[in-house]
Design a protein around this motif. Structure first.
Motif, PDB file in Angstrom:
ATOM      1  N   ASP A  56       0.866  -1.104  -0.008  1.00 16.46           N
ATOM      2  CA  ASP A  56      -0.184   0.138  -0.063  1.00 16.46           C
ATOM      3  C   ASP A  56       0.955   1.068  -0.152  1.00 16.46           C
ATOM      4  OD1 ASP A  56      -2.314  -1.356  -0.116  1.00 16.46           O
ATOM      5  OD2 ASP A  56      -2.168  -1.571   2.336  1.00 16.46           O
ATOM      6  N   PHE A  57       0.477   2.251  -0.702  1.00 17.37           N
ATOM      7  CA  PHE A  57       1.247   3.624  -1.162  1.00 17.37           C
ATOM      8  C   PHE A  57       0.489   4.573  -0.523  1.00 17.37           C
ATOM      9  CE2 PHE A  57       2.988   0.244  -3.964  1.00 17.37           C
ATOM     10  CZ  PHE A  57       4.473   0.580  -3.857  1.00 17.37           C
ATOM     11  N   LEU A  58       1.034   5.676  -0.006  1.00 16.29           N
ATOM     12  CA  LEU A  58       0.324   6.677   0.423  1.00 16.29           C
ATOM     13  C   LEU A  58       1.175   8.028   0.002  1.00 16.29           C
ATOM     14  CD1 LEU A  58      -2.039   8.307   1.324  1.00 16.29           C
ATOM     15  CD2 LEU A  58      -1.480   8.331   3.856  1.00 16.29           C
ATOM     16  N   PHE A  59       1.122   8.508  -0.981  1.00 14.66           N
ATOM     17  CA  PHE A  59       1.986   9.791  -1.585  1.00 14.66           C
ATOM     18  C   PHE A  59       1.303  11.051  -1.013  1.00 14.66           C
ATOM     19  CE2 PHE A  59       2.663   6.448  -4.792  1.00 14.66           C
ATOM     20  CZ  PHE A  59       4.251   6.502  -4.909  1.00 14.66           C
ATOM     21  N   LEU A  60       1.990  11.742  -0.176  1.00 14.84           N
ATOM     22  CA  LEU A  60       1.737  12.975   0.491  1.00 14.84           C
ATOM     23  C   LEU A  60       2.456  14.249   0.070  1.00 14.84           C
ATOM     24  CD1 LEU A  60       0.677  12.030   4.156  1.00 14.84           C
ATOM     25  CD2 LEU A  60      -0.852  12.273   2.061  1.00 14.84           C
ATOM     26  N   TYR A  61       2.455  14.468  -1.177  1.00 17.69           N
ATOM     27  CA  TYR A  61       3.201  15.496  -1.687  1.00 17.69           C
ATOM     28  C   TYR A  61       3.246  17.079  -1.108  1.00 17.69           C
ATOM     29  CZ  TYR A  61       3.983  12.392  -5.583  1.00 17.69           C
ATOM     30  OH  TYR A  61       4.369  11.362  -6.441  1.00 17.69           O
ATOM     31  N   GLN A  62       2.530  17.343  -0.283  1.00 18.26           N
ATOM     32  CA  GLN A  62       2.397  18.621   0.510  1.00 18.26           C
ATOM     33  C   GLN A  62       3.631  18.398   1.787  1.00 18.26           C
ATOM     34  OE1 GLN A  62      -0.019  16.393   0.331  1.00 18.26           O
ATOM     35  NE2 GLN A  62      -1.607  16.529   2.126  1.00 18.26           N
ATOM     36  N   THR A  63       3.709  17.067   2.197  1.00 19.41           N
ATOM     37  CA  THR A  63       4.602  17.167   2.988  1.00 19.41           C
ATOM     38  C   THR A  63       6.124  16.320   2.441  1.00 19.41           C
ATOM     39  OG1 THR A  63       3.804  14.799   4.096  1.00 19.41           O
ATOM     40  CG2 THR A  63       3.119  16.667   5.062  1.00 19.41           C
ATOM     41  N   GLY A  64       5.947  16.142   1.294  1.00 17.84           N
ATOM     42  CA  GLY A  64       7.078  15.551   0.423  1.00 17.84           C
ATOM     43  C   GLY A  64       7.565  13.904   0.996  1.00 17.84           C
ATOM     44  N   ARG A  65       6.676  13.272   1.387  1.00 20.83           N
ATOM     45  CA  ARG A  65       7.009  12.011   1.790  1.00 20.83           C
ATOM     46  C   ARG A  65       5.972  10.907   1.030  1.00 20.83           C
ATOM     47  NH1 ARG A  65      10.041  14.553   4.517  1.00 20.83           N
ATOM     48  NH2 ARG A  65      10.468  14.457   6.956  1.00 20.83           N
ATOM     49  N   VAL A  66       6.426   9.533   0.889  1.00 26.02           N
ATOM     50  CA  VAL A  66       5.887   8.467   0.591  1.00 26.02           C
ATOM     51  C   VAL A  66       5.581   7.666   1.933  1.00 26.02           C
ATOM     52  CG1 VAL A  66       7.272   7.682  -0.677  1.00 26.02           C
ATOM     53  CG2 VAL A  66       5.142   6.835  -1.207  1.00 26.02           C
ATOM     54  N   TYR A  67       4.824   6.861   2.157  1.00 25.07           N
ATOM     55  CA  TYR A  67       4.720   5.649   3.185  1.00 25.07           C
ATOM     56  C   TYR A  67       4.071   4.517   2.369  1.00 25.07           C
ATOM     57  CZ  TYR A  67       4.562   9.681   6.500  1.00 25.07           C
ATOM     58  OH  TYR A  67       4.856  10.805   6.989  1.00 25.07           O
ATOM     59  N   ILE A  68       5.040   3.742   2.539  1.00 28.76           N
ATOM     60  CA  ILE A  68       4.869   2.070   1.622  1.00 28.76           C
ATOM     61  C   ILE A  68       4.656   1.058   2.977  1.00 28.76           C
ATOM     62  CG2 ILE A  68       5.542   0.654   0.452  1.00 28.76           C
ATOM     63  CD1 ILE A  68       7.501   2.721  -0.845  1.00 28.76           C
ATOM     64  N   ILE A  69       3.425   0.603   2.869  1.00 26.28           N
ATOM     65  CA  ILE A  69       2.954  -0.570   3.948  1.00 26.28           C
ATOM     66  C   ILE A  69       2.921  -2.006   3.081  1.00 26.28           C
ATOM     67  CG2 ILE A  69       1.289  -1.487   5.491  1.00 26.28           C
ATOM     68  CD1 ILE A  69       0.259   1.787   5.195  1.00 26.28           C
ATOM     69  N   GLU A  70       3.885  -2.704   3.843  1.00 25.16           N
ATOM     70  CA  GLU A  70       3.931  -4.027   3.429  1.00 25.16           C
ATOM     71  C   GLU A  70       4.399  -4.821   4.512  1.00 25.16           C
ATOM     72  OE1 GLU A  70       6.708  -6.216  -0.225  1.00 25.16           O
ATOM     73  OE2 GLU A  70       7.637  -4.340   0.705  1.00 25.16           O
ATOM     74  N   GLY A  71       3.772  -6.134   4.621  1.00 23.99           N
ATOM     75  CA  GLY A  71       3.993  -7.146   5.624  1.00 23.99           C
ATOM     76  C   GLY A  71       3.846  -6.584   7.192  1.00 23.99           C
ATOM     77  N   GLY A  72       3.022  -5.596   7.340  1.00 21.39           N
ATOM     78  CA  GLY A  72       2.553  -5.022   8.591  1.00 21.39           C
ATOM     79  C   GLY A  72       3.430  -4.138   8.876  1.00 21.39           C
TER      80      GLY A  72
END
Length: 195
Positions: A56-72
């Motif tokens: 799962d990906f969540l790109f938050l460009y306003q904070t300049g971050r991407v969060y990648i959720i894998e395997g808990g």
């Protein structure tokens, strides 16, 4: 040709050669993007040479971050690019504007615009619906990081707007994630591949 904020399902089949090894990647991604708020959410499942993956990906460009959720586990990365353009590059050219496919009578027409052009080292063939500009289909061939690539993408259940804005909420497991490095996302939405 630009798309509006939308959500849908992206099915991708990619054939490539990575470090001399032939690789087949198949994936299905439920995605949402909001061009006004600079966010992309994507949930991907698929296989790479028969081995399954779920990310799962969540790109938050306003904070300049991407969060990648894998395997808990949630990992955070600093984004190197700005929000990808929802527009096709201006160098793409139109080839035709009407398609008749899979309908009962000839009067049941599905109007689409078709474009071709180069995106970095990939030659792209893209079809979008004429009135909503929602993507329908794309083929790419060429090279990525000097490896040969052939990719076919189909978009289904695409809708304008975001049905569920909660997809952009940072999951609780990501709230304490420290930035581990950088993430170089593609700079055109049409070329995004979530894997």
């Amino acid at each position: 040709m630009c798309s509006q904020p939308m959500g849908g399902i992206q099915a991708v089949v990619t054939g490539t050669e990575e470090a001399g090894t032939l690789t087949l990647i198949q994936s299905s991604t439920r995605f949402s993007f909001d061009a006004n708020n600079t966010r992309i959410a994507a949930s991907t499942s698929g296989s790479r040479n028969g081995s399954g993956f779920q990310k799962d990906f969540l790109f938050l460009y306003q904070t300049g971050r991407v969060y990648i959720i894998e395997g808990g586990r949630c990992r955070a990365y600093q984004l190197l690019q700005h929000f990808p353009s929802p527009c096709l590059p201006q160098t793409f050219t139109s080839t035709w504007a009407m398609m008749w496919d899979g309908f009962v009578t000839f009067t049941d027409k599905l109007f689409m615009f078709e474009f071709v052009g180069d995106l970095h080292d990939l030659y792209c063939h893209v079809q979008v619906l004429a009135y909503t500009k929602l993507p329908v289909y794309m083929q790419q061939n060429g090279t990525v990081d000097q490896d040969p690539v052939f990719r076919t993408t189909a978009y289904t259940n695409a809708t304008l707007g975001i049905k569920n804005p909660d997809v952009f909420t940072l999951p609780s497991i990501c709230k304490t994630a420290e930035v581990e490095g950088t993430f170089d996302a593609p700079d055109y939405f049409i070329g995004l591949n979530f894997e």
